[in-house]
Every structure is written in structure tokens, then in C-alpha cells.
Design an enzyme around this catalytic site. Structure first.
Site, PDB file in Angstrom:
ATOM      1  CG  PHE A 152       2.344   6.931  -4.571  1.00 64.10           C
ATOM      2  CD1 PHE A 152       3.159   7.128  -3.660  1.00 64.10           C
ATOM      3  CD2 PHE A 152       2.172   7.184  -5.990  1.00 64.10           C
ATOM      4  CE1 PHE A 152       4.260   7.984  -4.033  1.00 64.10           C
ATOM      5  CE2 PHE A 152       3.148   7.826  -6.338  1.00 64.10           C
ATOM      6  CZ  PHE A 152       4.069   8.514  -5.351  1.00 64.10           C
ATOM      7  CE  LYS A 180      -8.572   2.522  -6.382  1.00 61.13           C
ATOM      8  NZ  LYS A 180      -6.825   2.150  -6.210  1.00 61.13           N
ATOM      9  CD  GLU A 216      -3.276   0.486  -7.196  1.00 59.00           C
ATOM     10  OE1 GLU A 216      -3.568   1.556  -6.833  1.00 59.00           O
ATOM     11  OE2 GLU A 216      -3.017   0.111  -8.442  1.00 59.00           O
ATOM     12  CB  SER A 260      -0.766  10.667 -12.842  1.00 60.18           C
ATOM     13  OG  SER A 260      -1.864   9.468 -13.342  1.00 60.18           O
ATOM     14  CB  CYS A 294       0.292  17.173  -6.428  1.00 65.02           C
ATOM     15  SG  CYS A 294      -0.448  18.064  -5.070  1.00 65.02           S
ATOM     16  CD  GLU A 300       3.424  15.199 -11.633  1.00 63.60           C
ATOM     17  OE1 GLU A 300       2.843  14.369 -12.055  1.00 63.60           O
ATOM     18  OE2 GLU A 300       3.102  15.582 -10.524  1.00 63.60           O
TER      19      GLU A 300
END
Ligand code: NAD
Length: 498
Positions: free
Chosen positions: A149, A173, A176, A226, A281, A382
Site C-alpha cells: 500500500f 495485483k 487492496e 512485509s 520501507c 518494524e
């Protein structure tokens, strides 16, 4: 309510199952959008469209591929603002930050425009008498990308421009949680002249991901997300015989030596820790202050933190927006709430922050934790929010040992005026991307991006030469055109070059 559907075979395809996921505007907390969640059949339709398109795209000339990519570059350039607005509405990051993400994605399209140079191959003449050898790289077929995301435009752009430039067709993909930007990227590619089916977008969740991982017609999978999911993707994709690169999470350390310019270091720590609300990240989430740098540095960071302007991403005055969901906001806050009991000093507590007029938004203020023990959850996990941990170290050696004992190795940075120390750090630190007085060392498009250890599973970094390598496979052709009079005779021995 807006509905985000799929993009298959060059057109919008409505979700057939009636299953939808919520998409929130994080600044208001309202659910303005719903996203179709693909079934196995819908994923199969996207892969079938990509497979059909590969029959011609896999052999289309470099010149025609490149012409489309140049046009795409121009269209993306012209639609920067529109894409950034879509990102801000669903992700929450401020508009200038969203524009930065689009700009870094554009760099990869520019790399793809120069694909002819990367696919030139190699030729050796006369390797043996009358024999030549050439090495070429060819596309894989249908490849898939699964994206997170936090960079809804940039991370897809890390993948598909390189993949399709190499002659593959692609099924994306996206996350969402903020799917609209990807759809727009696909529409613009179509407008640029990309043939139907070369780039497809299926929205969805685990059902869609698992089908892509299992589908016999998907040759390779690029994943960014992740660490636990990256690990899962890698093992499942390998089990199904696919090539895979799976980039995972991070805990990036910024080492500050006592000789560093501490104002410069503090500015950089603030920008890299709290930019995009820490949902990067490559965010700096730990500052390792060596020797007597710590006290002054913490004071300078705290002073700057108090002045940050937090608000909706579409307000030009905001420097930091909200987090992606309420649940994530509450999880981030729990690390700050638990820090003191685990031995940290809470210098700035940003939890409980609200923005006037946006009381239901997923906002949180910035937090600064000092003297965080490496055993504390805030250090070990994290957090993926605007929480900066400071760890004190007596010496450089102690600092590098701490950094190298981390399970992650994405990005890291050193701040110093000492070239010798910086050189040692470059060679000794266990991370894939290193900054010297640069806090977020995201490589430019013509180098490759990737971490070490639990930050990347697979052998290839993403984009740059590694990207081209990942999306192609090698073929070596050995050729001989015998003279009419030439005789080989019968010789069962292993062929020798002569
Ligand atoms: P995530 O792992 O939750 O989701 C990433 C993708 O995987 C999404 O498309 C999601 O739909 C899918 N997914 C989620 N759970 C799944 C499951 N159980 N099975 C199959 N698919 C699943 O990551 P996120 O929260 O969207 O993104 C944030 C994470 O991504 C952070 O850990 C961040 O560090 C990481 N990230 C890494 C990089 C990098 O380059 N290393 C870049 C950006 C983000």
C-alpha cells in the site's frame, strides 16, 4: 460510492463475485470507495488475456516497444498531478510526497525506454575454427507483480515497465488498501498504445495472490511488501516452479558519528523518519548516536519534531499526513505506549494527536524515543509509523555490531565528515543500500534496488540491470556454417575447440 474494478484485456472488467473490500480516505476516516476482490476465475481471465497478448508482444520489434514506452513516459509526465491526487486520497501522504513517488516511478519508465541498449546480447566470433557463439536474453512469458500500500504508483512502476519492455506480459495485483493509482497507470499505458492484455490489473486479496502463485501460466513473480508475506510468497512461488523476487520489510539504521554536522544530521533524521508518516520501507527508524553526539542530536530532533505540521495530504500546508488505517494507527501508538516500561525514554509522545475538522482521520503525531534498549519491541519490530528510536553506542564498532545484528538489511546510512570511517562503513555494513550523508539511499532507476537478509528473498534486486535479468532468461547459440568441402568424420569424443 466509487467502485474500483479490474483492468483485463485492455478494458475495465467489473467484479463478478460481488465481493468488495473497503478503501478509506485516511484523512477523513470515511469509506468513499470499494474495491472488487477477484475470484480464482477472474485471475484466470487476466492470466489468459496476458498469455494471449504474449503471442505477439513477445516478438514485437524493440523499436515498436520503445515507441510505446516513450509515449507512456510523456503521458505519465502530463498526469503527475492526477496520479498524485489519487494516491493522497487513498494513502493519505501529502501531495508533494505523492508527486515524488510518481517522479521516482517515471525514472523506471525512462530506464525501460532505453531497453534496446540492455538487450543487445553478446557475440564471440571464431571461438573454434568456423564457430561463433552468441548469448541473447529472451522474455519469460506472463509475469505477475504483487505490491504494497505504501507506494501505490512507484512500486508497480518498479516492475511492469521493465517486464513489458523485455517482452513479457504482466498481471498486477495492487494493494487492496489504495488500488486507484494502479488502474490509472494501466489506462494510461493503453492510451499510449500498449496492446490489450499486455498489462492487466486484478484487484483482490489473498485469494487472488494465491491463484497467481499457483497458476501454471505465470512464469515469475515480483513481490514487495512485509517480511512474513514476502517469505510466504517466495516459498509458495518456488514450490510452483516460478522465478521469484520478494522484497520485505525493514528497520533502517542511521549511524551518526560525533564529528558529523549535527544540524544536517537532525534535518535528515526528521525527513527520513517522519516523511510519509514513516510508512516507507526506506524510512530511518533508528538513529544510532555514537559517543557524545547523542544528547545534542536528540535535542535538535525533538525541537524540529515539535514544529512539524500534520494535516490532510491535500492541504499544501501539511508536511505529514495520516496513517493508512485506524487499526494501523492504534498499533503504532501501542509501541509508544509500551516503550517506557521496556526501558526507553519517551522524549516526544505523538499519540492521541487529532487534527481539527478531521477528528475521524487516522492521524497520529510524531514520536521520539531515546536510549531504546535493543530488546524493546519498538526497536525489534518494524513499526511502519512516525516513531523514531535513538540508540546510544560508545564507539563505531559497537554501532556497526548493533546494525549488523539486525534481522533486516534494507537501507542504512552514516553521517560523518570522516571519509575513512565512511569507507569502512560501506564495506562492513550488512545492508543492500548504503547512504553516506544521504538518509534514504533509494537507488536511481539505472541502478537496482534491494536489501539483504529478511528484507529480500530471491537473488535479484528490482529494476536496473537486475530487473532486466530477472525478467529475461539466457540463451546461448553456437553456430557453424561449414564450407561445402568441410568434413567432420565420425568422432564420439567430447567436442574440443580448436
Ligand atoms: P503486506 O505484506 O501486508 O501486503 C503486500 C501485498 O501482499 C498486498 O498486495 C496484499 O494484498 C498482499 N497480501 C497481504 N497478506 C497476504 C497473504 N496472507 N497472502 C497473500 N498475499 C497477501 O504489506 P503492506 O502492509 O501493504 O506494505 C507495507 C510493507 O511493505 C512494510 O513491511 C514495508 O517495509 C514493505 N515494503 C517493502 C519495500 C521494499 O522495497 N523492501 C517497499 C515498500 C514496502
Amino acid at each position: 460510492m466509487k467502485t474500483v474494478n479490474h483492468w483485463i484485456g485492455g478494458k475495465t472488467v467489473e467484479g463478478a463475485t460481488g465481493a468488495y473490500g473497503p478503501v478509506y480516505n485516511p484523512a477523513t476516516g470515511a469509506q468513499d470507495t470499494q474495491v472488487a476482490l477477484a475470484s480464482v476465475d477472474e485471475v484466470d481471465a487476466a492470466v489468459a488475456a496476458a498469455k494471449e497478448a504474449y503471442r505477439s508482444w513477445g516478438t514485437i520489434s524493440l523499436s515498436r516497444r520503445t515507441a510505446i514506452l516513450y509515449k507512456y513516459r510523456e503521458l505519465l509526465d502530463a498526469h503527475r498531478d492526477e496520479i498524485a491526487e489519487l494516491i493522497t486520497a487513498e494513502h493519505g501522504k501529502v501531495h508533494s510526497d505523492a508527486l515524488g513517488e510518481v517522479a521516482r516511478g517515471l525514472e523506471i519508465v525512462e530506464l525501460a525506454c532505453g531497453i534496446a541498449e540492455k538487450l543487445k546480447g553478446e557475440l564471440s566470433t571464431q571461438v573454434s575454427t568456423g564457430v561463433d557463439v552468441s548469448s541473447i536474453r529472451q522474455p519469460l512469458g506472463v509475469v505477475a507483480g504483487i505490491t504494497p500500500f505504501n507506494f501505490p504508483a512507484m512500486v508497480p512502476l518498479w516492475m511492469f515497465p521493465v517486464a513489458i519492455a523485455c517482452g513479457n506480459t504482466f498481471v498486477l495485483k495492487p494493494s487492496e488498501k489504495d488500488p486507484s493509482a494502479s488502474l490509472r497507470l494501466a489506462e494510461l499505458a493503453s492510451e499510449a498504445g500498449l496492446p490489450d492484455g499486455v498489462l492487466n490489473v486484478v484487484n483482490g486479496d489473498k485469494v487472488a495472490v494465491d491463484r497467481l502463485l499457483e497458476h501454471p501460466d505465470v512464469a515469475a513473480v515480483s513481490f514487495v511488501g512485509s517480511t512474513p508475506i514476502a517469505q510466504y510468497i517466495q516459498s509458495k512461488a518456488v514450490e510452483h516452479g516460478k522465478r521469484v523476487q520478494a522484497l520485505g520489510g525493514a528497520k533502517n539504521h542511521m549511524l551518526v558519528l560525533p564529528d558529523a554536522d549535527l544540524d544536517f544530521a537532525a534535518d535528515n533524521a526528521i525527513n527520513a523518519a517522519y516523511g510519509s508518516a514513516g510508512e516507507r520501507c526506506m524510512a530511518v527508524s533508528v538513529v544510532v548516536a555514537v559517543g557524545d553526539a547523542g544528547d545534542e542530536l536528540v535535542k535538535k530532533i525533538a525541537d524540529r519534531a515539535a514544529r512539524l505540521r500534520i494535516g490532510p495530504g491535500n492541504d499544501p500546508a501539511s508536511e505529514m499526513g495520516p496513517l493508512i488505517t485506524k487499526e494501523h494507527r492504534d498499533k503504532v501508538a501501542s509501541y509508544v505506549h509500551g516503550a517506557a516500561a521496556q526501558g526507553a525514554e519517551v522524549v516526544v509522545d505523538g499519540t492521541g494527536y487529532t487534527v481539527e475538522g478531521h477528528e475521524n482521520g487516522f492521524f497520529i503525531g510524531v514520536s521520539l524515543l531515546d536510549r531504546v534498549p535493543p530488546t524493546a519491541d519498538a526497536y525489534r519490530d518494524e513499526i511502519f509509523g512516525p516513531v523514531l528510536c535513538v540508540v546510544r553506542a560508545e564507539t563505531y564498532d559497537e554501532a556497526i555490531e548493533l546494525i549488523n545484528s539486525s534481522r533486516w538489511g534494507n537501507g542504512t546510512a552514516i553521517f560523518t565528515r570522516d571519509g575513512g570511517a565512511a569507507r569502512r562503513f560501506q564495506l562492513e555494513v550488512e545492508a543492500g543500500m548504503v547512504g553516506v550523508n544521504v538518509p534514504i539511499p533509494v537507488p536511481v532507476g539505472y541502478h537496482s534496488f534491494g536489501g539483504w537478509k529478511d528484507s529480500l528473498f530471491g537473488d535479484h534486486h528490482i529494476y536496473g540491470n537486475d530487473g532486466v535479468h530477472f525478467y529475461t532468461r539466457g540463451k546461448v547459440v553456437t553456430t557453424r556454417w561449414p564450407e561445402p568441402s568441410e568434413e567432420v568424420g565420425i568422432n564420439l569424443g567430447f567436442p574440443k575447440n580448436h
